[in-house]
Design an enzyme around this catalytic site. Structure first.
Site, PDB file in Angstrom:
ATOM      1  N   ASP A   5      -7.945 -17.693   6.866  1.00 62.21           N
ATOM      2  CA  ASP A   5      -6.262 -18.566   6.766  1.00 62.21           C
ATOM      3  C   ASP A   5      -7.080 -19.899   7.108  1.00 62.21           C
ATOM      4  O   ASP A   5      -7.210 -20.594   7.816  1.00 62.21           O
ATOM      5  CB  ASP A   5      -5.990 -17.871   8.566  1.00 62.21           C
ATOM      6  CG  ASP A   5      -4.870 -18.687   8.359  1.00 62.21           C
ATOM      7  OD1 ASP A   5      -4.302 -19.131   7.530  1.00 62.21           O
ATOM      8  OD2 ASP A   5      -4.441 -18.491   9.546  1.00 62.21           O
ATOM      9  N   ASN A  58      -3.771 -21.864   6.702  1.00 62.80           N
ATOM     10  CA  ASN A  58      -3.214 -22.565   7.192  1.00 62.80           C
ATOM     11  C   ASN A  58      -2.996 -22.140   8.870  1.00 62.80           C
ATOM     12  O   ASN A  58      -2.215 -23.097   9.381  1.00 62.80           O
ATOM     13  CB  ASN A  58      -1.939 -23.003   6.319  1.00 62.80           C
ATOM     14  CG  ASN A  58      -1.393 -21.819   6.832  1.00 62.80           C
ATOM     15  OD1 ASN A  58      -1.503 -20.689   7.160  1.00 62.80           O
ATOM     16  ND2 ASN A  58      -0.100 -21.601   5.658  1.00 62.80           N
ATOM     17  N   ASP A 107      -2.104 -19.672  10.207  1.00 69.87           N
ATOM     18  CA  ASP A 107      -0.581 -18.702  10.631  1.00 69.87           C
ATOM     19  C   ASP A 107      -1.107 -17.624  10.879  1.00 69.87           C
ATOM     20  O   ASP A 107      -0.038 -17.327  11.086  1.00 69.87           O
ATOM     21  CB  ASP A 107       0.499 -19.347   9.867  1.00 69.87           C
ATOM     22  CG  ASP A 107       0.226 -17.839   8.271  1.00 69.87           C
ATOM     23  OD1 ASP A 107      -1.126 -17.740   8.285  1.00 69.87           O
ATOM     24  OD2 ASP A 107       0.692 -18.139   7.238  1.00 69.87           O
ATOM     25  N   ASP A 139      -4.779 -16.168   3.228  1.00 69.06           N
ATOM     26  CA  ASP A 139      -3.735 -16.726   1.788  1.00 69.06           C
ATOM     27  C   ASP A 139      -4.654 -17.327   0.578  1.00 69.06           C
ATOM     28  O   ASP A 139      -5.953 -17.018   1.461  1.00 69.06           O
ATOM     29  CB  ASP A 139      -2.832 -18.006   2.753  1.00 69.06           C
ATOM     30  CG  ASP A 139      -4.131 -19.458   3.466  1.00 69.06           C
ATOM     31  OD1 ASP A 139      -5.164 -20.006   3.185  1.00 69.06           O
ATOM     32  OD2 ASP A 139      -3.840 -19.756   4.576  1.00 69.06           O
ATOM     33  N   ASP A 177      -4.500  -6.533  -8.367  1.00 68.75           N
ATOM     34  CA  ASP A 177      -4.378  -5.125  -7.481  1.00 68.75           C
ATOM     35  C   ASP A 177      -2.768  -4.968  -8.453  1.00 68.75           C
ATOM     36  O   ASP A 177      -1.909  -5.523  -7.851  1.00 68.75           O
ATOM     37  CB  ASP A 177      -3.996  -4.497  -6.222  1.00 68.75           C
ATOM     38  CG  ASP A 177      -5.386  -3.415  -5.822  1.00 68.75           C
ATOM     39  OD1 ASP A 177      -4.455  -2.544  -6.220  1.00 68.75           O
ATOM     40  OD2 ASP A 177      -5.305  -3.395  -5.002  1.00 68.75           O
ATOM     41  N   ASP A 205      -4.135   0.672  -8.887  1.00 63.67           N
ATOM     42  CA  ASP A 205      -3.956   2.079  -7.896  1.00 63.67           C
ATOM     43  C   ASP A 205      -2.970   3.190  -7.874  1.00 63.67           C
ATOM     44  O   ASP A 205      -2.065   2.848  -8.863  1.00 63.67           O
ATOM     45  CB  ASP A 205      -2.336   0.636  -6.728  1.00 63.67           C
ATOM     46  CG  ASP A 205      -2.347   1.242  -5.128  1.00 63.67           C
ATOM     47  OD1 ASP A 205      -3.667   1.851  -4.703  1.00 63.67           O
ATOM     48  OD2 ASP A 205      -1.313   1.843  -4.869  1.00 63.67           O
ATOM     49  N   GLU A 241      -8.322   3.549  -9.669  1.00 59.37           N
ATOM     50  CA  GLU A 241      -8.577   4.230  -8.216  1.00 59.37           C
ATOM     51  C   GLU A 241      -8.861   5.643  -8.279  1.00 59.37           C
ATOM     52  O   GLU A 241      -7.017   6.209  -8.675  1.00 59.37           O
ATOM     53  CB  GLU A 241      -6.866   3.602  -6.963  1.00 59.37           C
ATOM     54  CG  GLU A 241      -7.511   4.379  -6.189  1.00 59.37           C
ATOM     55  CD  GLU A 241      -7.147   3.914  -5.268  1.00 59.37           C
ATOM     56  OE1 GLU A 241      -6.676   4.370  -3.846  1.00 59.37           O
ATOM     57  OE2 GLU A 241      -5.384   3.843  -5.326  1.00 59.37           O
ATOM     58  N   HIS A 277     -10.504  -1.232   1.789  1.00 62.02           N
ATOM     59  CA  HIS A 277      -9.414  -0.863   1.970  1.00 62.02           C
ATOM     60  C   HIS A 277      -8.608   0.120   2.952  1.00 62.02           C
ATOM     61  O   HIS A 277      -8.135  -0.246   3.835  1.00 62.02           O
ATOM     62  CB  HIS A 277      -8.548  -1.951   1.671  1.00 62.02           C
ATOM     63  CG  HIS A 277      -7.278  -1.536   0.861  1.00 62.02           C
ATOM     64  ND1 HIS A 277      -7.867  -1.553  -0.495  1.00 62.02           N
ATOM     65  CD2 HIS A 277      -6.424  -1.382   0.313  1.00 62.02           C
ATOM     66  CE1 HIS A 277      -7.289  -0.419  -1.518  1.00 62.02           C
ATOM     67  NE2 HIS A 277      -6.451  -0.381  -0.858  1.00 62.02           N
ATOM     68  N   ASP A 278      -8.888   1.383   2.818  1.00 56.71           N
ATOM     69  CA  ASP A 278      -7.628   2.402   2.776  1.00 56.71           C
ATOM     70  C   ASP A 278      -8.881   3.493   4.317  1.00 56.71           C
ATOM     71  O   ASP A 278      -8.818   3.952   4.273  1.00 56.71           O
ATOM     72  CB  ASP A 278      -7.774   2.827   1.789  1.00 56.71           C
ATOM     73  CG  ASP A 278      -7.143   2.762   0.931  1.00 56.71           C
ATOM     74  OD1 ASP A 278      -5.440   1.853   1.980  1.00 56.71           O
ATOM     75  OD2 ASP A 278      -6.119   2.710  -0.318  1.00 56.71           O
TER      76      ASP A 278
END
Length: 557
Positions: A21, A23, A25, A29, A98, A200, A255, A328-329
């Protein structure tokens, strides 16, 4: 088979929301990725894969796209992306995006138009069906995330199909206008200089004719037999390759949900000109019986060996796969397949030793290079993953499990495990952000982080660096012929690989006890040690002794 750049390369997957990150928040990013490009390069990475960065309402964290040709404001601007692409290329790395082409967001202009009337030009961009004979859903298809795959539209009195959340309507690839929309989006990014796409759930784009009811079998079998491998999927993929991918110096990584070793060649055999490679789910799901949460089986090394062998036999020298044990899954690699407590460092190193010596392109998921582990979420309000939340909500209705047990199941297998912020240092939120991250940071970031490991020559991070540097020098790691040894041994995985004059032996102990291997098969005391996660090398006259979770690669030549 052509030894193209993407076949020998190593892919590093970034989940942008959780990477860095810039910035403060609480959300990662594009500028945060730019800041870490030198770090990624230090891992000897060739290809960066970004999970979706396109405009999205974030029902499924970017896998519900509302505009394929714009950047999600939370992640930055198109100028930020252009700089990221330029800086990635300047370091000799490639960048792939992706592509989510099976479905879009219900907030995409296509779907907003499609809902206006049955004769709207966009209506046929999606799958609409009247209620079934009983006045309810058109068939018994279930969503990957629980519940029916059909959502009722009050205005038109019809249902639309969504194999994922109800905010992710499936696109109708039978409509050539839909295909051209997707191809145009691909051209937009390829013209910018992007080097390809991870695609995907691409095997789902062709639907079964007539939308037949699914049989009463396990969900994984339904995916293979009903949802994936539809009648026109190969026609569409050939068209995509011919119209788009083949026109650029780019590649496609599928995938492979619903693909098995018996039909993989239809997708990735080089002479078919469809997809360049795929990663399958047999390793990623080898402890999952039927559904991510309810039925989990103990890890079985012999079964894993069979999976690697079956896939190798199916595609060797004709097609190409990418090897992954985390993304990520799925829950964290070292927590699922290793020992994230007593032998955390040893098992993390051993696992990547195995993965890097399997034939195929190596996939590394962010944070695995420092051995990031599963997290414990203490209450449902801390959970962010839509799949986990849907499971919990459905369980609230069925009362199949207690609330405590349901949360434990989420903590064991839920996708939030892989999505906690990357742990850069021992400061607040692991150095990811000065403000509260979108998802809780793992408390063990005070011990497990990049800064600590960067300064430790014996760390997991520096082991990855050394290993991937060696892998670049030895083609046998990636392309060699296999000879497996003691195949039925439930604790040890041993194999020789040979390619031309290169020959190596890989010895891996998957147990927390010392193991003795009696088959020397060309090992000599003077054999050169290429990789070792211990200082100890237990080669004796008639046997090899392996320490708990030891991983050893010997140069037999």
């Amino acid at each position: 088979m052509k030894l193209t750049w993407f076949r020998k390369g190593t892919i590093y997957q970034i989940y942008p929301r959780s990477f860095n990150d810039s910035n403060n928040d609480g959300i990662g990013d594009l500028r945060g990725i730019i800041e870490k490009l030198d770090y990624i390069k230090s891992l000897h990475i060739d290809i960066i894969w970004l999970s979706p960065i396109f405009s999205s309402p974030n029902d499924d964290n970017g896998y519900d796209i509302s505009d394929y040709c714009s950047i999600m404001p939370e992640f930055g601007t198109m100028e930020d992306f252009d700089e990221l692409l330029k800086e990635t290329h300047s370091r000799g790395m490639r960048l792939i995006l992706d592509l989510v082409a099976n479905h879009c967001s219900d907030e995409h202009i296509w779907f907003e138009e499609a809902k206006k009337s049955k004769d709207n030009p966009y209506r046929d961009y999606f799958h609409w069906r009247k209620p079934g004979s009983d006045g309810n859903v058109p068939n018994n298809w279930k969503s990957f995330f629980g519940g029916s795959a059909w959502e009722y539209d009050e205005a038109s009195g019809e249902y639309y199909l969504h194999l994922f959340t109800k905010k992710q309507p499936d696109l109708n690839w039978e409509n050539p206008k839909v295909r051209e929309e997707i191809y145009n989006a691909m051209r937009f990014w390829l013209d910018k200089g992007v080097d390809g796409f991870r695609m995907d759930v691409i095997p789902l784009i062709s639907k079964a004719i007539g939308y037949p009811d699914a049989p009463d079998v396990g969900f994984r079998k339904i995916i293979e037999d009903v949802y994936a491998n539809g009648p026109t999927v190969h026609e569409y993929l050939k068209e995509m390759n011919e119209e788009v991918i083949s026109k650029y110096d780019a590649f496609s990584l599928a995938e492979g949900v619903g693909i098995n070793e018996s039909n993989a060649g239809l997708y990735i055999n080089e002479d078919r000109k469809e997809l360049d490679m795929l990663y399958h789910f047999d390793i990623l799901e080898c402890t999952i019986v039927n559904g991510k949460f309810e039925e989990v089986s103990p890890f079985n090394l012999v079964e894993m060996k069979k999976i690697f062998k079956n896939w190798r036999d199916a595609v060797h020298r004709t097609g190409w796969i990418a090897n992954a044990m985390g993304n990520h899954d799925f829950a964290r690699m070292v927590s699922r397949f290793g020992d994230d407590k007593k032998y955390h460092s040893e098992s993390a190193k051993m696992l990547v030793t195995m993965l890097s010596t399997q034939n195929g392109t190596l996939n590394i998921y962010q944070g695995d290079e420092i051995g990031m582990t599963n997290i414990t979420l203490n209450e449902i309000d801390e959970v962010r993953d839509i799949q986990s939340l849907n499971f919990y909500e459905e369980n609230q209705l069925t009362k199949r499990y207690s609330e405590d047990l349901a949360l434990k199941m989420i903590n064991k297998e839920g996708r939030d495990n892989a999505r906690t912020p990357v742990q850069w240092n021992d400061e607040i939120n692991g150095g990811f952000s000065l403000n509260q991250p979108w998802l809780k940071s793992n408390p063990n970031s005070t011990e497990i982080n990049v800064k600590n490991q960067d300064e430790d020559s014996s760390s997991i991070l520096n082991f990855y660096r050394d290993l991937l540097k060696i892998r670049k020098r030895y083609d046998v790691f990636v392309f060699g012929d296999f000879e497996e040894i003691e195949f039925d041994n439930p604790n040890v995985y041993i194999y020789k690989k040979k390619l031309g004059k290169e020959e190596i032996m890989v010895l891996l102990n998957f147990s927390s006890s010392e193991e003795t291997c009696c088959h020397k098969n060309g090992i000599r005391k003077e054999s050169k040690v290429l990789v070792n996660n211990y200082e100890y090398v237990g080669i004796e006259d008639d046997r090899v002794l392996l320490k708990p979770y030891q991983g050893l690669i010997l140069d037999l030549k």
